[in-house]
Design a protein around this motif. Structure first.
Motif, mmCIF file in Angstrom:
data_model
loop_
_atom_site.group_PDB
_atom_site.id
_atom_site.type_symbol
_atom_site.label_atom_id
_atom_site.label_comp_id
_atom_site.label_asym_id
_atom_site.label_seq_id
_atom_site.Cartn_x
_atom_site.Cartn_y
_atom_site.Cartn_z
ATOM 1 N N HIS A 103 -14.448 53.969 -10.973
ATOM 2 C CA HIS A 103 -15.662 54.355 -10.235
ATOM 3 C C HIS A 103 -16.772 54.826 -11.167
ATOM 4 N N ARG A 104 -16.439 55.398 -12.311
ATOM 5 C CA ARG A 104 -17.496 55.844 -13.222
ATOM 6 C C ARG A 104 -18.194 54.646 -13.872
ATOM 7 N N GLU A 105 -17.468 53.554 -14.097
ATOM 8 C CA GLU A 105 -18.098 52.337 -14.587
ATOM 9 C C GLU A 105 -19.027 51.754 -13.523
ATOM 10 N N MET A 106 -18.624 51.849 -12.275
ATOM 11 C CA MET A 106 -19.469 51.357 -11.181
ATOM 12 C C MET A 106 -20.741 52.196 -11.052
ATOM 13 N N LYS A 107 -20.597 53.499 -11.194
ATOM 14 C CA LYS A 107 -21.773 54.383 -11.143
ATOM 15 C C LYS A 107 -22.764 54.003 -12.244
ATOM 16 N N ALA A 108 -22.250 53.801 -13.463
ATOM 17 C CA ALA A 108 -23.117 53.424 -14.575
ATOM 18 C C ALA A 108 -23.775 52.066 -14.320
ATOM 19 N N TYR A 109 -23.046 51.163 -13.690
ATOM 20 C CA TYR A 109 -23.581 49.834 -13.380
ATOM 21 C C TYR A 109 -24.763 49.931 -12.421
ATOM 22 N N PHE A 110 -24.622 50.732 -11.373
ATOM 23 C CA PHE A 110 -25.706 50.847 -10.394
ATOM 24 C C PHE A 110 -26.906 51.591 -10.979
ATOM 25 N N GLN A 111 -26.660 52.539 -11.877
ATOM 26 C CA GLN A 111 -27.773 53.199 -12.551
ATOM 27 C C GLN A 111 -28.524 52.205 -13.441
ATOM 28 N N ALA A 112 -27.777 51.359 -14.141
ATOM 29 C CA ALA A 112 -28.418 50.349 -14.995
ATOM 30 C C ALA A 112 -29.198 49.341 -14.163
ATOM 31 N N TYR A 113 -28.656 48.979 -13.003
ATOM 32 C CA TYR A 113 -29.354 48.068 -12.081
ATOM 33 C C TYR A 113 -30.681 48.679 -11.638
ATOM 34 N N ALA A 114 -30.657 49.965 -11.300
ATOM 35 C CA ALA A 114 -31.883 50.643 -10.853
ATOM 36 C C ALA A 114 -32.913 50.708 -11.969
ATOM 37 N N ARG A 115 -32.454 50.911 -13.191
ATOM 38 C CA ARG A 115 -33.403 50.932 -14.315
ATOM 39 C C ARG A 115 -33.964 49.537 -14.582
ATOM 40 N N ARG A 121 -38.585 54.878 -9.335
ATOM 41 C CA ARG A 121 -39.881 55.428 -8.921
ATOM 42 C C ARG A 121 -40.212 55.151 -7.468
ATOM 43 N N HIS A 122 -39.403 54.344 -6.813
ATOM 44 C CA HIS A 122 -39.615 54.091 -5.388
ATOM 45 C C HIS A 122 -38.799 55.042 -4.512
ATOM 46 N N TYR A 123 -38.060 55.963 -5.128
ATOM 47 C CA TYR A 123 -37.190 56.884 -4.388
ATOM 48 C C TYR A 123 -37.675 58.325 -4.460
ATOM 49 N N GLU A 124 -37.402 59.053 -3.397
ATOM 50 C CA GLU A 124 -37.511 60.506 -3.387
ATOM 51 C C GLU A 124 -36.082 61.038 -3.370
ATOM 52 N N PHE A 125 -35.656 61.696 -4.453
ATOM 53 C CA PHE A 125 -34.297 62.189 -4.576
ATOM 54 C C PHE A 125 -34.186 63.625 -4.055
ATOM 55 N N GLU A 126 -32.928 64.032 -3.844
ATOM 56 C CA GLU A 126 -32.640 65.351 -3.258
ATOM 57 C C GLU A 126 -33.440 65.545 -1.973
ATOM 58 N N THR A 127 -33.492 64.471 -1.213
ATOM 59 C CA THR A 127 -34.261 64.463 0.031
ATOM 60 C C THR A 127 -33.381 63.944 1.155
ATOM 61 N N GLU A 128 -33.147 64.777 2.143
ATOM 62 C CA GLU A 128 -32.314 64.416 3.287
ATOM 63 C C GLU A 128 -33.180 63.897 4.426
ATOM 64 N N SER A 463 -46.985 45.670 -4.714
ATOM 65 C CA SER A 463 -45.918 46.486 -4.144
ATOM 66 C C SER A 463 -45.864 47.895 -4.723
ATOM 67 N N LEU A 464 -46.783 48.232 -5.630
ATOM 68 C CA LEU A 464 -46.720 49.529 -6.284
ATOM 69 C C LEU A 464 -47.239 50.643 -5.385
#
Length: 472
Positions: A103-115, A121-128, A463-464
């Motif tokens: 699962h930690r490899e998968m987490k790193a994969y999705f972070q790399a995909y987002a980068r 920059r299209h997300y607001e984090f820590e936001t419910e 789209s910016l």
């Protein structure tokens, strides 16, 4: 033709995208930054649709980030499908990544995909997301961040908060005096040290946890109501799910071949003292785990019948046998959970919302349930194709394209139909949104091709920075 942004600032005005000389698009909201949310934002951006993503955690990854407050991941978890059958086609996993990644490899994969696709920059984090309410054709969405709530107006809503985070916790027939937890709360096998443990249920998580417990617990039993099919992860040193080549076989032949492989490689469930499945292969999700059979065969895990009664530390089973336990782990699956929106908006029937292709609302043209779909072998690329189809529909509908109007009619007429390819899935909560992979992929491909036929080019730079208007 250039498609300029309507003037605005981040001080209360709304950025909108002008798709044509007469049509203006408001931003769309995306809930979740797991793999489904990420590829949803990726496709919206790719097709010039302004969007804002909301994520309750401080990072992307969703379920695969064990540190997320909504993750139900456990330390020993690995992908149950092989990486080449699961990855995004436009973003392959590295050769150094395990065939069945941790699962930690998968987490790193999705972070790399987002980068890679500039999604952060299209997300607001820590936001419910607290509440989504429909006002006319718009969505008024209330979010909470750092204790502060605000409500903003969006032109559409794409829900991608996942399907495996809200535990299905059946009530036991009696009161248990020991430790009772759901598999969603499990993290580390140290909790089993020296204890008498009963696992209830045997999905893929349940099988993993039973194997973990076998190495640490004093005793491990597993209680089952019904039979399961088991498949190994490897055959001849290759991933089982990658075998079979490019030839598409009829469903019933696929079922027979897979059942025959299971019997040849592992034997029948009955040979291990497990219940015989009363359904055909793939009518319920098979367990991709041969280690549990290994431990059952070695006496490390004992098979029990369904639970009849619980009193104190004692559990009695339907065959009249009983045993004492220090801990019960309920590996009983998950419920679909969308607490921020009224069920009346989701066309909910029985266990699940009833959507065309599990994603399109029959009446609302700006509400989509992203990733509410499971199928053997669908992978993240199958979900990415869903996201692209939806993004194309949103854009083409805004343009007034005939292809979108045709899909609009289809989704209204066929929302109650399931893309099951004739498969008779068990009537279980966890199977309520299962589809037949080839049937589902073919249907999406046809719609995507139709939506592209009258597609007009656009300037991707538009789209910016889409900022929604605060609700009054």
């Amino acid at each position: 033709m250039s498609t300029p942004l309507v003037p605005g600032t981040r001080k209360g005005f709304q950025w909108r995208i002008q798709l044509s000389e007469k049509r203006i698009m408001k931003p769309y909201a995306v809930i979740g930054a797991g793999p489904m949310g990420l590829c949803t934002v990726r496709n919206l951006i790719k097709h010039g649709i302004p969007c804002v993503g909301f994520e309750i955690h401080s990072e992307v990854g969703g379920l695969w980030d064990i540190d997320s407050p909504t993750s139900t991941m456990y330390e020993s978890a690995h992908l149950i499908s092989s990486k080449r059958m699961t990855e995004f086609a436009e973003f392959p996993m590295g050769d150094d990544v395990a065939l069945f990644p941790h699962h930690r490899e998968m987490k790193a994969y999705f972070q790399a995909y987002a980068r890679e696709f500039d999604l952060y920059r299209h997300y607001e984090f820590e936001t419910e997301v607290v509440r989504c309410e429909r006002e006319g054709d718009d969505w008024h969405i209330t979010t909470r961040s750092q204790g502060q709530e605000q409500t903003r107006v969006f032109g559409g809503l794409l829900i991608a908060n996942g399907t495996l985070h809200h535990p299905n916790m059946p009530k036991l027939p009696g009161e248990f005096s020991g430790e009772l937890l759901h598999s969603a709360d499990y993290r580390d096998p140290a909790i089993f040290e020296g204890k008498r443990v009963l696992l209830v249920g045997c999905g893929n998580s349940g099988a993993d946890i039973a194997v973990d417990a076998a190495h640490r617990a004093k005793d491990v039993d597993i209680s089952l109501r019904r039979g399961y099919y088991f498949l190994p992860k490897f055959i001849g040193g290759k991933a089982t799910d990658a075998l079979g080549g490019k030839i598409k076989l009829p469903r019933f032949i696929q079922q027979r071949i897979s059942a025959a492989i299971s019997k040849l490689m592992l034997g029948t469930p009955e040979q291990y003292g497990l219940p015989k499945p009363d359904y055909k292969m793939f009518e319920s999700h098979p367990v991709i785990n041969s280690l549990i059979l290994h431990h059952i065969g070695h006496g490390d895990i004992h098979v029990r019948k369904d639970i009849a009664a619980v009193e104190g530390s004692s559990v009695t089973f339907v065959d009249g046998t009983s045993a004492d336990y220090d801990m019960i782990v309920m590996a009983t699956g998950y419920k679909l959970h969308y607490p921020f929106i009224d069920r009346a908006h989701l066309n909910w029937e029985s266990f699940a919302p009833r959507m065309y292709l599990n994603v399109f609302h029959p009446e609302y043209d700006n509400l989509f349930l992203m990733g509410m779909v499971e199928a053997a072998g669908l992978g993240w690329e199958g979900r990415n194709r869903q996201a692209e189809m939806v993004a194309l529909y949103i854009r083409q509908l805004a343009e007034g394209a005939g292809s979108a109007r045709e899909l609009q009619s289809v989704k209204q007429a066929q929302a109650g139909q399931r893309a099951d390819g004739g498969m008779k899935y068990l009537n279980l909560e966890r199977m309520a949104y299962y589809v037949h992979k080839d049937t589902y992929l073919n249907a999406m491909a046809e719609h995507t091709e139709d939506l592209r036929k009258d597609y007009k080019s656009f300037d991707a730079a538009v789209s910016l920075d889409a900022t929604p208007i605060p609700a009054k």
